[in-house]
Design a protein around this motif. Structure first.
Motif, PDB file in Angstrom:
ATOM      1  N   GLY A 159      46.641  46.176  38.469  1.00  0.00           N
ATOM      2  CA  GLY A 159      45.765  45.392  39.417  1.00  0.00           C
ATOM      3  C   GLY A 159      44.524  44.981  38.537  1.00  0.00           C
ATOM      4  O   GLY A 159      44.513  44.466  37.552  1.00  0.00           O
ATOM      5  N   GLY A 160      43.505  45.234  39.214  1.00  0.00           N
ATOM      6  CA  GLY A 160      42.073  44.897  38.738  1.00  0.00           C
ATOM      7  C   GLY A 160      41.110  46.195  38.452  1.00  0.00           C
ATOM      8  O   GLY A 160      41.642  47.256  38.896  1.00  0.00           O
ATOM      9  N   ARG A 162      39.172  47.196  41.070  1.00  0.00           N
ATOM     10  CA  ARG A 162      39.143  47.929  42.223  1.00  0.00           C
ATOM     11  C   ARG A 162      40.462  48.206  42.805  1.00  0.00           C
ATOM     12  O   ARG A 162      41.487  47.440  42.741  1.00  0.00           O
ATOM     13  CB  ARG A 162      38.285  47.046  43.437  1.00  0.00           C
ATOM     14  N   GLU A 164      41.574  48.255  45.502  1.00  0.00           N
ATOM     15  CA  GLU A 164      42.563  47.652  46.418  1.00  0.00           C
ATOM     16  C   GLU A 164      42.720  46.180  45.846  1.00  0.00           C
ATOM     17  O   GLU A 164      43.367  45.136  46.724  1.00  0.00           O
ATOM     18  CB  GLU A 164      41.540  47.248  47.786  1.00  0.00           C
ATOM     19  N   ASP A 165      42.417  45.964  44.708  1.00  0.00           N
ATOM     20  CA  ASP A 165      42.786  44.620  44.136  1.00  0.00           C
ATOM     21  C   ASP A 165      44.281  44.358  44.116  1.00  0.00           C
ATOM     22  O   ASP A 165      44.917  45.305  44.000  1.00  0.00           O
ATOM     23  CB  ASP A 165      42.155  44.383  42.622  1.00  0.00           C
ATOM     24  N   LYS A 166      44.547  43.068  44.135  1.00  0.00           N
ATOM     25  CA  LYS A 166      46.173  42.431  43.976  1.00  0.00           C
ATOM     26  C   LYS A 166      46.709  43.040  42.674  1.00  0.00           C
ATOM     27  O   LYS A 166      46.100  43.052  41.740  1.00  0.00           O
ATOM     28  CB  LYS A 166      46.047  41.193  44.471  1.00  0.00           C
ATOM     29  N   THR A 167      47.927  43.515  42.827  1.00  0.00           N
ATOM     30  CA  THR A 167      48.763  43.842  41.500  1.00  0.00           C
ATOM     31  C   THR A 167      49.937  42.972  41.313  1.00  0.00           C
ATOM     32  O   THR A 167      50.281  42.485  42.291  1.00  0.00           O
ATOM     33  CB  THR A 167      49.202  45.281  41.589  1.00  0.00           C
ATOM     34  N   PHE A 187      41.565  48.345  34.158  1.00  0.00           N
ATOM     35  CA  PHE A 187      42.072  47.828  35.403  1.00  0.00           C
ATOM     36  C   PHE A 187      43.150  49.100  35.947  1.00  0.00           C
ATOM     37  O   PHE A 187      43.667  49.850  35.061  1.00  0.00           O
ATOM     38  CB  PHE A 187      43.237  46.943  35.057  1.00  0.00           C
TER      39      PHE A 187
END
Length: 215
Positions: A159-160, A162, A164-167, A187
């Motif tokens: 992901g990123g 955070r 909650e970032d998209k993976t 990440f």
DNA sequence: AAGTGGCT
DNA sequence: GGAT
């Protein structure tokens, strides 16, 4: 090395999966025999164990380490330790095959002069997983992470910065190496539960080697 | 100290 | 808190 049967040229196996993160397909295959032998040696000295998280729950992955420091988790938290709490001795030395593979992989990904001082060995039985987390117990985030997959396949999520970032998800098979540094160094990443299967060399398990400059 | 886990 |  893997060679293209028609051209005789080495195939380019490097793919940038996110900025700063690279998948080196099959990169560890030339090192396979030596790696497996050296893994056995480390495990004989420092047996894998299911560490407990600070929250008090055992991890599904069994862990051991070699090098100047090993990653550990217990009621007091996540950290690097120069000693194995089981043996109360230093972790086994990092085998040359480990260091060379990690350094070469990092160079191939564009991270020169990687000098890992810790190799974490994670043993996944069928069903074992690693929840979404960051590798952030190291002192120097300018050095990349090098992750080597052996045995059963796994789904790797990256992901990123955070949680909650998209993976993105990447299927990793025996011999694959993932390197992430630079913008991707912190990440979040995870491994989904390992599916039922039998690997010809390693049987019903996945072994992951993760290299870090920890100290 | 802990979201590197377990629950919905 | 989100993905499955």
């Amino acid at each position: 090395m893997n060679f293209d049967l028609f051209s005789g040229e080495p195939q380019q196996q490097r793919q940038e999966i996110l900025p700063g993160a690279f998948l080196l397909r099959g990169f560890a295959l030339p090192f396979e025999n030596e790696l497996l032998q050296d893994i056995q040696g480390v495990i004989a000295e420092a047996p894998p164990r299911n560490m407990v998280t600070p929250g008090g729950l055992p991890m599904s992955v069994a862990t051991t380490s070699c090098g100047d420091a090993g990653w550990v988790s217990d009621a007091y938290g996540y950290r690097y330790s120069k000693r194995d709490a089981l043996s109360r001795k230093n972790w086994p030395a990092m085998p040359c095959s480990f260091f060379d593979l990690a350094r070469n992989a990092a160079t191939t990904a564009g991270y020169k002069n990687f000098s890992p001082d810790s190799a974490l060995i994670n043993i996944y039985k069928v069903g074992a997983k690693m929840s979404l987390h960051q590798d952030k117990n190291e002192r120097d985030f300018s050095q990349p992470i090098v992750s080597v997959s052996l045995g059963l396949p796994a789904t790797f999520l990256l992901g990123g910065l955070r949680r909650e970032d998209k993976t993105i998800r990447v299927q990793l098979v025996h011999g694959d190496v993932v390197v992430w540094g630079g913008a991707a160094r912190l990440f979040f990443h995870s491994i989904l539960p390992i599916k039922v299967g039998v690997h010809p060399l390693l049987g019903k398990q996945r072994i992951n080697l993760t290299f870090r400059k920890a100290l």
